[in-house]
Design a protein around this motif. Structure first.
Motif, PDB file in Angstrom:
ATOM      1  N   THR A   1       0.355  -7.697   2.868  1.00 14.57           N
ATOM      2  CA  THR A   1      -0.868  -7.164   2.324  1.00 14.57           C
ATOM      3  C   THR A   1      -1.124  -7.595   1.132  1.00 14.57           C
ATOM      4  N   GLY A   2      -0.684  -8.915   0.718  1.00 13.83           N
ATOM      5  CA  GLY A   2      -1.424  -9.327  -0.369  1.00 13.83           C
ATOM      6  C   GLY A   2      -0.799  -9.009  -1.800  1.00 13.83           C
TER       7      GLY A   2
ATOM      8  N   VAL B   1      -6.903  -1.490  12.817  1.00 13.56           N
ATOM      9  CA  VAL B   1      -6.653  -0.257  11.825  1.00 13.56           C
ATOM     10  C   VAL B   1      -7.738  -0.285  10.867  1.00 13.56           C
TER      11      VAL B   1
ATOM     12  N   PRO C   1       0.764  -1.177   0.013  1.00 11.26           N
ATOM     13  CA  PRO C   1      -0.130  -0.008  -0.104  1.00 11.26           C
ATOM     14  C   PRO C   1       0.891   1.351  -0.079  1.00 11.26           C
TER      15      PRO C   1
ATOM     16  N   VAL D   1       1.527  -5.993   9.091  1.00 16.09           N
ATOM     17  CA  VAL D   1       0.218  -5.368   8.517  1.00 16.09           C
ATOM     18  C   VAL D   1      -0.247  -6.454   7.630  1.00 16.09           C
ATOM     19  N   GLY D   2      -1.572  -6.811   7.946  1.00 15.85           N
ATOM     20  CA  GLY D   2      -2.364  -7.672   7.074  1.00 15.85           C
ATOM     21  C   GLY D   2      -2.685  -9.161   7.775  1.00 15.85           C
TER      22      GLY D   2
ATOM     23  N   GLY E   1      -4.321 -11.648   6.198  1.00 14.62           N
ATOM     24  CA  GLY E   1      -4.892 -12.763   5.433  1.00 14.62           C
ATOM     25  C   GLY E   1      -4.291 -14.237   5.764  1.00 14.62           C
ATOM     26  N   SER E   2      -4.284 -14.791   4.591  1.00 15.80           N
ATOM     27  CA  SER E   2      -3.585 -16.137   4.795  1.00 15.80           C
ATOM     28  C   SER E   2      -2.126 -15.824   5.252  1.00 15.80           C
ATOM     29  N   THR E   3      -1.499 -15.138   4.493  1.00 19.44           N
ATOM     30  CA  THR E   3      -0.174 -14.769   4.830  1.00 19.44           C
ATOM     31  C   THR E   3       0.193 -14.293   6.046  1.00 19.44           C
ATOM     32  N   GLY E   4      -0.522 -13.359   6.648  1.00 21.23           N
ATOM     33  CA  GLY E   4      -0.220 -12.599   7.847  1.00 21.23           C
ATOM     34  C   GLY E   4      -0.560 -13.899   9.149  1.00 21.23           C
TER      35      GLY E   4
ATOM     36  N   THR F   1      -9.260  -5.807   8.720  1.00 20.31           N
ATOM     37  CA  THR F   1     -10.351  -6.889   8.472  1.00 20.31           C
ATOM     38  C   THR F   1     -10.259  -8.186   9.428  1.00 20.31           C
TER      39      THR F   1
ATOM     40  N   PHE G   1       1.386   3.716   1.590  1.00 17.09           N
ATOM     41  CA  PHE G   1       1.654   4.765   2.714  1.00 17.09           C
ATOM     42  C   PHE G   1       2.501   5.816   2.914  1.00 17.09           C
TER      43      PHE G   1
ATOM     44  N   ILE H   1      -3.910   3.401   9.207  1.00 18.86           N
ATOM     45  CA  ILE H   1      -2.745   3.727   9.272  1.00 18.86           C
ATOM     46  C   ILE H   1      -2.815   4.882   8.562  1.00 18.86           C
TER      47      ILE H   1
END
Ligand code: NA7
Length: 538
Positions: A381-382, A352, A153, A186-187, A189-192, A212, A155, A357
């Motif tokens: 963050t995908g 967040v 992202p 940050v994040g 999803g599956s990875t985080g 989310t 930022f 952020i």
């Protein structure tokens, strides 16, 4: 003296040497006898698995299903060590495949493709590399993966950050030392979700920035027993049959029962058993979880209950369980101790969503509410999924039509495989195909085999090019939309399936949600009927 200049003209060029590029090379070179070159940006084979080396990187498909099945011998000689394959083991597997089938000699590593242009007069594609070289071929096949263009992202302030920052999909090959460090992730999803427990165990402190909240089911990863390995080796044909006949290409079938066929107590027991078994199979507990919102709510409530049971601090538990979409409407993660990690004294969860952020400062992350001093930031963050890797290249078809222009309002193609105006261009696991909704190797084998048969047939018929008609594309786009609408998937309005994670990207549901088995039969029928909806020309 022999001419040592590398060849520049081929029958087919393939972009990418991951699961799809390797198998496409094998099919076109060794089965059809074509002159083929693969162009690969990395210095080794592996694609996604070459780049994604973040801590905890592991596939969510069970290992015995996360491999090729086209060769019984290859299937039987390879032995996975754990229930889910870890990134280094998948990379070893793909290197083994490359060696076993002598594929390396047709792959040019360290070669990133900048663009490709179709020349109508010669019926060929000119592919330009970032080093300024041009290679030509009659057929161009993209094997660039669906999740290979990192989304960092924008930022403000990132370039002033005094610590180190990394995106999980571009991880340093010699690893990152977290010891004694304050890490921000940050994040979620599956990875985080995979990386959180591993980083927490190594770092002085981990702050997870959640926009989310997400569901997750335990993976229950473990070493495979000798009995299971033996069973896998003895069941190649049966496993292949099951994987090819299920909607998601996994080696298990979806239970043929509705959530409403059982009592509340029975349902609870079924969910408990599915939780104890773990993995993506949780989704297969009932047939209506992805089509009936109220049915889905029962699974969602069960999973939120588990979060509240596991996480000790009630405020943290509430934040983790405050999930805004139906279960599995976003890609459902599976984990190893993700929620329990928030019970560690060195882990903090930061919301967040309500306090976004605002910027990266020289010393950390500042949200609308507070500043968090950090030594390392990890962006989980995908990706600019599915269309990102294709549109990153400048692909120009007939009469100067670029793919970016053709897909301005979202991807349009036929069967996820071909685009009108781009003759002899094939996109393996492109948007409009089951791809990310399917166990990838199963989707890849089907695409590669369809493309191979299509090219073989074209040549046998003395024809030179194939591309879909506009009408066939319109029809396919309609079918992709209808398939999505008949599921709950579009209800997750912020998902990358819809392109919602990348600012400015058109909101179009990209993968084909009608199921791999149905998709396979549609593709087979098109081939059997002589490719209706496609123009095949001399
Ligand atoms: P995902 O699933 O796209 O997850 C990315 C995460 O990063 C997700 O939680 C995002 O929140 C979050 N994110 C993205 N941008 C921001 C900003 N600007 N601020 C805060 N948080 C942000 O990627 P993964 O790598 O985890 O997984 C991709 C696939 O790889 C996975 O599904 C498997 O198929 C394998 P959001 O949900 O958008 O609010």
């Amino acid at each position: 003296m022999p001419d040592m200049t590398p060849a520049r003209t081929f029958d087919a060029l393939i972009i990418g040497a991951g699961f799809s590029g390797l198998y496409q090379l094998l099919c076109l070179r060794d089965r059809l006898g074509l002159n083929v070159q693969v162009l690969e940006a990395g210095d080794g084979v592996g694609g996604t698995w070459y780049w994604n080396r973040y801590p905890g990187a592991r596939c969510d498909s069970e290992s015995h299903s996360y491999n090729y099945t086209f060769s019984k011998e290859l299937f039987e000689e390879w032995e996975w060590s754990e229930r889910y394959p870890e990134q280094p083991e998948i990379l070893r597997y793909l290197n083994h495949v490359a060696d076993r089938f002598d594929l390396r000699r047709s792959i040019r590593f360290g070669t990133r493709v900048a663009g490709a242009r179709h020349d109508e007069a010669t019926n060929s594609w000119s592919v330009t590399t970032e080093d300024g070289e041009t290679l030509t071929a009659q057929f161009l096949i993209t094997a660039v993966g669906c999740l290979s263009t990192a989304n960092v992202p924008a930022f403000p302030g990132l370039s002033d950050f005094q610590g180190r920052w990394y995106h999980t999909g571009q991880w340093p090959h010699d690893g990152v030392d977290f010891e004694g460090k304050r890490v921000g992730l940050v994040g979620t999803g599956s990875t985080g979700i995979q990386a959180t427990p591993v980083i927490a165990a190594a770092a002085a402190h981990l702050t997870v920035f959640q926009r989310t909240a997400n569901y997750s089911v335990p993976a229950h990863n473990a070493p495979l027993t000798p009995e299971f390995k033996h069973w896998v080796r003895s069941n190649h044909a049966e496993l292949r049959r099951i994987m090819q006949s299920t909607p998601n290409g996994h080696p298990f079938v979806i239970e043929d029962r509705s959530v409403w066929d059982v009592t509340a107590d029975q349902r609870q027991a079924i969910y408990e058993a599915a939780w104890a078994k773990g993995g993506l199979q949780f989704r297969a507990a009932f047939r209506d979880l992805l089509i009936d919102k109220e049915a889905n709510d029962t699974a969602a409530e069960f999973l939120k209950g588990k979060i509240r049971e596991i996480v000790e601090d009630p405020a943290t538990a509430e934040l983790l369980a405050d999930i805004d979409h139906p279960y599995a409407a976003k890609r459902p993660p599976i984990d190893s101790d993700y929620f329990a990690t928030f019970n560690r004294p060195n882990v903090t969860l930061v919301d967040v969503r309500n306090a976004p952020i605002e910027r990266i400062t020289p010393s950390g992350i500042r949200t609308a509410k507070a500043e968090y001093p950090l030594d390392i930031i990890v962006f989980a963050t995908g990706f600019d999924a599915m269309t990102g890797p294709l549109l990153k290249m400048h692909i120009e078809g007939r009469v100067g039509l670029t793919l970016a222009k053709a897909w301005e309002a979202g991807p349009r193609n036929c069967l996820g495989l071909q685009v009108a105006g781009f003759p002899n261009l094939f996109t393996i696991t492109g948007p409009g195909s089951p791809s990310v909704l399917c166990n990838m190797p199963v989707a890849i084998e089907q695409h590669v085999e369809w493309i191979t048969a299509c090219i073989a047939r074209l040549r046998a018929d003395g024809l030179a090019s194939i591309e879909p008609t506009e009408a066939a594309m319109d029809d396919w786009v309609m079918q992709v939309n209808e398939a999505a609408r008949s599921t709950l998937l579009p209800q997750a309005r912020h998902s990358w399936y819809l392109g919602a994670n990348v600012p400015g990207k058109p909101r179009v549901f990209m993968p084909y949600a009608g199921g791999m088995a149905r998709y396979r039969s549609i593709c087979d029928e098109v081939a059997a009927k002589g490719y209706p909806g496609f123009m095949r020309c001399t």
